[in-house]
Motif scaffolding. Sequence first.
Motif, PDB file in Angstrom:
ATOM      1  N   ARG A 157       6.819  55.585  -3.755  1.00  0.00           N
ATOM      2  CA  ARG A 157       6.819  55.266  -4.389  1.00  0.00           C
ATOM      3  C   ARG A 157       7.222  54.791  -5.263  1.00  0.00           C
ATOM      4  NH1 ARG A 157       8.586  50.991  -1.305  1.00  0.00           N
ATOM      5  NH2 ARG A 157       7.058  50.051  -0.008  1.00  0.00           N
ATOM      6  N   TRP A 158       7.324  55.803  -5.963  1.00  0.00           N
ATOM      7  CA  TRP A 158       8.036  56.618  -6.913  1.00  0.00           C
ATOM      8  C   TRP A 158       9.886  56.175  -7.581  1.00  0.00           C
ATOM      9  CZ3 TRP A 158       5.614  55.434 -11.526  1.00  0.00           C
ATOM     10  CH2 TRP A 158       4.159  55.689 -11.610  1.00  0.00           C
ATOM     11  N   ALA A 159       9.811  56.232  -6.076  1.00  0.00           N
ATOM     12  CA  ALA A 159      11.382  56.312  -5.715  1.00  0.00           C
ATOM     13  C   ALA A 159      12.217  55.308  -4.845  1.00  0.00           C
ATOM     14  CB  ALA A 159      12.282  57.601  -4.309  1.00  0.00           C
ATOM     15  N   THR A 160      11.128  54.646  -5.399  1.00  0.00           N
ATOM     16  CA  THR A 160      10.906  52.420  -5.523  1.00  0.00           C
ATOM     17  C   THR A 160      11.279  51.749  -6.946  1.00  0.00           C
ATOM     18  OG1 THR A 160       9.497  52.624  -3.411  1.00  0.00           O
ATOM     19  CG2 THR A 160      10.252  50.463  -4.685  1.00  0.00           C
ATOM     20  N   PRO A 218      16.250  60.680   5.111  1.00  0.00           N
ATOM     21  CA  PRO A 218      16.084  59.517   4.235  1.00  0.00           C
ATOM     22  C   PRO A 218      16.270  59.137   3.654  1.00  0.00           C
ATOM     23  CG  PRO A 218      14.734  62.106   3.935  1.00  0.00           C
ATOM     24  CD  PRO A 218      15.822  62.171   4.935  1.00  0.00           C
ATOM     25  N   GLY A 219      15.388  58.374   2.715  1.00  0.00           N
ATOM     26  CA  GLY A 219      16.716  57.685   1.502  1.00  0.00           C
ATOM     27  C   GLY A 219      16.691  58.521   0.196  1.00  0.00           C
ATOM     28  N   ALA A 220      16.456  59.632   0.595  1.00  0.00           N
ATOM     29  CA  ALA A 220      16.304  60.488  -0.887  1.00  0.00           C
ATOM     30  C   ALA A 220      18.056  61.603  -0.915  1.00  0.00           C
ATOM     31  CB  ALA A 220      15.230  61.587  -0.602  1.00  0.00           C
ATOM     32  N   VAL A 221      18.812  61.226   0.802  1.00  0.00           N
ATOM     33  CA  VAL A 221      19.511  61.561   0.674  1.00  0.00           C
ATOM     34  C   VAL A 221      20.614  61.169  -0.766  1.00  0.00           C
ATOM     35  CG1 VAL A 221      20.295  60.358   2.458  1.00  0.00           C
ATOM     36  CG2 VAL A 221      21.393  62.335   2.520  1.00  0.00           C
ATOM     37  N   PHE A 222      20.291  60.498  -0.967  1.00  0.00           N
ATOM     38  CA  PHE A 222      21.325  59.852  -1.541  1.00  0.00           C
ATOM     39  C   PHE A 222      21.142  59.686  -3.157  1.00  0.00           C
ATOM     40  CE2 PHE A 222      20.908  56.220   1.340  1.00  0.00           C
ATOM     41  CZ  PHE A 222      22.723  55.378   1.417  1.00  0.00           C
ATOM     42  N   LEU A 223      20.429  61.079  -3.629  1.00  0.00           N
ATOM     43  CA  LEU A 223      20.033  61.990  -4.558  1.00  0.00           C
ATOM     44  C   LEU A 223      21.392  62.822  -5.188  1.00  0.00           C
ATOM     45  CD1 LEU A 223      16.422  62.516  -4.080  1.00  0.00           C
ATOM     46  CD2 LEU A 223      17.345  61.039  -6.447  1.00  0.00           C
ATOM     47  N   VAL A 224      22.416  62.823  -4.388  1.00  0.00           N
ATOM     48  CA  VAL A 224      23.480  63.737  -4.306  1.00  0.00           C
ATOM     49  C   VAL A 224      24.418  62.933  -5.609  1.00  0.00           C
ATOM     50  CG1 VAL A 224      22.840  64.977  -2.253  1.00  0.00           C
ATOM     51  CG2 VAL A 224      24.814  62.775  -2.485  1.00  0.00           C
ATOM     52  N   CYS A 225      24.025  61.311  -4.805  1.00  0.00           N
ATOM     53  CA  CYS A 225      25.111  60.535  -5.176  1.00  0.00           C
ATOM     54  C   CYS A 225      24.407  60.168  -6.930  1.00  0.00           C
ATOM     55  CB  CYS A 225      25.167  59.354  -5.239  1.00  0.00           C
ATOM     56  SG  CYS A 225      26.145  57.534  -5.887  1.00  0.00           S
ATOM     57  N   VAL A 226      22.878  60.057  -6.703  1.00  0.00           N
ATOM     58  CA  VAL A 226      22.747  59.747  -8.171  1.00  0.00           C
ATOM     59  C   VAL A 226      22.752  60.946  -9.238  1.00  0.00           C
ATOM     60  CG1 VAL A 226      19.748  59.180  -8.694  1.00  0.00           C
ATOM     61  CG2 VAL A 226      20.610  58.094  -6.909  1.00  0.00           C
ATOM     62  N   SER A 227      21.930  62.189  -8.986  1.00  0.00           N
ATOM     63  CA  SER A 227      22.689  63.353  -9.525  1.00  0.00           C
ATOM     64  C   SER A 227      23.727  62.944 -10.646  1.00  0.00           C
ATOM     65  CB  SER A 227      21.657  64.659  -9.069  1.00  0.00           C
ATOM     66  OG  SER A 227      22.882  64.736  -8.037  1.00  0.00           O
ATOM     67  N   GLU A 237      14.816  53.498   8.207  1.00  0.00           N
ATOM     68  CA  GLU A 237      14.219  54.153   7.266  1.00  0.00           C
ATOM     69  C   GLU A 237      14.176  52.330   6.125  1.00  0.00           C
ATOM     70  OE1 GLU A 237      12.587  56.738   6.041  1.00  0.00           O
ATOM     71  OE2 GLU A 237      12.686  56.788   7.937  1.00  0.00           O
ATOM     72  N   ILE A 238      15.883  51.659   6.804  1.00  0.00           N
ATOM     73  CA  ILE A 238      15.695  50.385   6.139  1.00  0.00           C
ATOM     74  C   ILE A 238      14.318  49.700   6.254  1.00  0.00           C
ATOM     75  CG2 ILE A 238      16.204  48.348   4.908  1.00  0.00           C
ATOM     76  CD1 ILE A 238      18.910  49.997   5.133  1.00  0.00           C
ATOM     77  N   TRP A 239      14.183  49.821   7.182  1.00  0.00           N
ATOM     78  CA  TRP A 239      12.722  48.944   7.624  1.00  0.00           C
ATOM     79  C   TRP A 239      11.485  49.675   8.069  1.00  0.00           C
ATOM     80  CZ3 TRP A 239      14.177  43.963   7.908  1.00  0.00           C
ATOM     81  CH2 TRP A 239      15.596  43.763   8.279  1.00  0.00           C
ATOM     82  N   ARG A 240      11.944  51.121   7.560  1.00  0.00           N
ATOM     83  CA  ARG A 240       9.632  51.904   7.916  1.00  0.00           C
ATOM     84  C   ARG A 240      10.042  52.357   6.876  1.00  0.00           C
ATOM     85  NH1 ARG A 240      12.713  54.932  12.803  1.00  0.00           N
ATOM     86  NH2 ARG A 240      13.299  56.859  11.608  1.00  0.00           N
ATOM     87  N   GLY A 241      11.122  52.946   6.172  1.00  0.00           N
ATOM     88  CA  GLY A 241      10.869  53.719   4.618  1.00  0.00           C
ATOM     89  C   GLY A 241       8.887  53.709   3.706  1.00  0.00           C
ATOM     90  N   SER A 242       8.733  54.308   3.279  1.00  0.00           N
ATOM     91  CA  SER A 242       7.933  54.048   2.167  1.00  0.00           C
ATOM     92  C   SER A 242       8.117  54.114   0.673  1.00  0.00           C
ATOM     93  CB  SER A 242       6.377  55.658   2.405  1.00  0.00           C
ATOM     94  OG  SER A 242       6.822  56.455   2.446  1.00  0.00           O
ATOM     95  N   GLY A 243       9.122  54.368   0.276  1.00  0.00           N
ATOM     96  CA  GLY A 243       9.451  53.767  -0.989  1.00  0.00           C
ATOM     97  C   GLY A 243      10.802  54.941  -1.687  1.00  0.00           C
ATOM     98  N   ASP A 244      11.176  55.835  -0.549  1.00  0.00           N
ATOM     99  CA  ASP A 244      12.229  56.115  -0.958  1.00  0.00           C
ATOM    100  C   ASP A 244      13.684  55.921  -0.264  1.00  0.00           C
ATOM    101  OD1 ASP A 244      11.894  57.846   1.808  1.00  0.00           O
ATOM    102  OD2 ASP A 244      12.826  59.689   1.270  1.00  0.00           O
ATOM    103  N   GLN A 245      13.588  54.213   0.276  1.00  0.00           N
ATOM    104  CA  GLN A 245      14.909  54.320   1.198  1.00  0.00           C
ATOM    105  C   GLN A 245      15.559  53.195  -0.211  1.00  0.00           C
ATOM    106  OE1 GLN A 245      11.707  53.058   1.360  1.00  0.00           O
ATOM    107  NE2 GLN A 245      11.508  50.979   1.323  1.00  0.00           N
ATOM    108  N   TRP A 246      14.710  53.018  -1.089  1.00  0.00           N
ATOM    109  CA  TRP A 246      15.113  51.591  -2.608  1.00  0.00           C
ATOM    110  C   TRP A 246      16.566  52.801  -3.096  1.00  0.00           C
ATOM    111  CZ3 TRP A 246      15.222  47.139  -4.275  1.00  0.00           C
ATOM    112  CH2 TRP A 246      13.905  46.539  -3.580  1.00  0.00           C
ATOM    113  N   VAL A 247      16.002  54.466  -2.972  1.00  0.00           N
ATOM    114  CA  VAL A 247      16.791  55.307  -3.466  1.00  0.00           C
ATOM    115  C   VAL A 247      19.160  54.974  -3.104  1.00  0.00           C
ATOM    116  CG1 VAL A 247      17.951  57.365  -4.294  1.00  0.00           C
ATOM    117  CG2 VAL A 247      15.810  56.937  -3.975  1.00  0.00           C
ATOM    118  N   MET A 248      18.692  54.116  -1.792  1.00  0.00           N
ATOM    119  CA  MET A 248      19.642  53.400  -1.549  1.00  0.00           C
ATOM    120  C   MET A 248      20.818  52.322  -2.713  1.00  0.00           C
ATOM    121  SD  MET A 248      21.138  50.934   2.057  1.00  0.00           S
ATOM    122  CE  MET A 248      20.094  50.160   1.054  1.00  0.00           C
ATOM    123  N   THR A 249      20.369  51.430  -2.736  1.00  0.00           N
ATOM    124  CA  THR A 249      20.888  51.016  -3.872  1.00  0.00           C
ATOM    125  C   THR A 249      20.779  51.397  -5.580  1.00  0.00           C
ATOM    126  OG1 THR A 249      20.663  48.350  -4.429  1.00  0.00           O
ATOM    127  CG2 THR A 249      18.037  49.772  -4.601  1.00  0.00           C
ATOM    128  N   GLY A 250      19.905  52.087  -6.060  1.00  0.00           N
ATOM    129  CA  GLY A 250      18.871  53.167  -6.760  1.00  0.00           C
ATOM    130  C   GLY A 250      20.525  53.884  -7.180  1.00  0.00           C
TER     131      GLY A 250
END
Length: 297
Positions: free
Chosen positions: A235-238, A107-116, A162-175
């Motif tokens: 959605r907090w990840a949005t 899921p989009g949370a995978v990008f947290l390796v970059c975010v952190s 997940e871009i089309w079906r994710g429930s919020g954390d797909q936005w971490v991609m752009t975060g």
Amino acid sequence: MATGIISVGTHLTGYETVSQLLLALAGIVWLVLAADFVSRRLWNHQRWQSEANTPGALTAVAATTVLGTRLSLLGWHVAATTLLAVAAVVWPVLLVMVMRHWNRRMPGAVFLVCVSTEGLAVLAATLAHAGVGDWPAVAALVCFFLGLLLYPVAFAHFDRAEIWRGSGDQWVMTGALAISTLAGSKLAAWPHWTGIPHTVLRAATVVLLAMNLLSYVILVVAELIRIRPGYSVRRWATVFPLGMTAVAALSTGTTLHVAWLGTLGRALLFVAGAVWVLVVAELVATRRPARPESSPA
């Protein structure tokens, strides 16, 4: 993370009272979650380890750096430096644990390796600008480029559906792109780097902001095409990427002296604030006890 970055954004746009109220809320939530993190580590190790293996565990690092950044902007540099130290100690442990348990469709949370990682860069660069010393700028530069390397690695493991079906954390991609842009803008503004390093950092910041805004638009379109109503904790990840994109635009506009980026950042901050209010309202609604049905007369 979400509340903390909105606090940073409202500070940058002059809404100091709102910013400090949000900072207080973010600080309280951080203390509660930190206490829960430590208690599980000490007395429920098995559960702690299972949760630490998931990408979401890295929100502990990212949230700590966001809170530290806001405290530094408030002038509390000792507290901010302490939070940087805490985040820097926890980050490699969680990063290794998370990456050891990756699979090919994350899921989009995978990008947290970059975010952190970029969160460490942002906080360190903020402390450098505050006059703490030159060492935070060097540390920020290392984390900045490491975070950039981690982004494509995370993208390779991201489930693009997940871009089309994710429930919020797909936005971490752009975060992740937004916080990278913010780190780049702060490093480009460091006065002790001139010549080629300065040019490279400015160019990298511009490219990152362009990628950030493009992915932002793609995710907005995906949300409009396939509307996903109802509350989800994801959605907090949005909210966080929305707020981080606004702050990235504001910071880049200041660094590059581009006025329209400041205007864009203010508009995006309003969007982020509105979504924050909406998510809070949905959270409250889900916690409200249902009214008992009245029996027929």
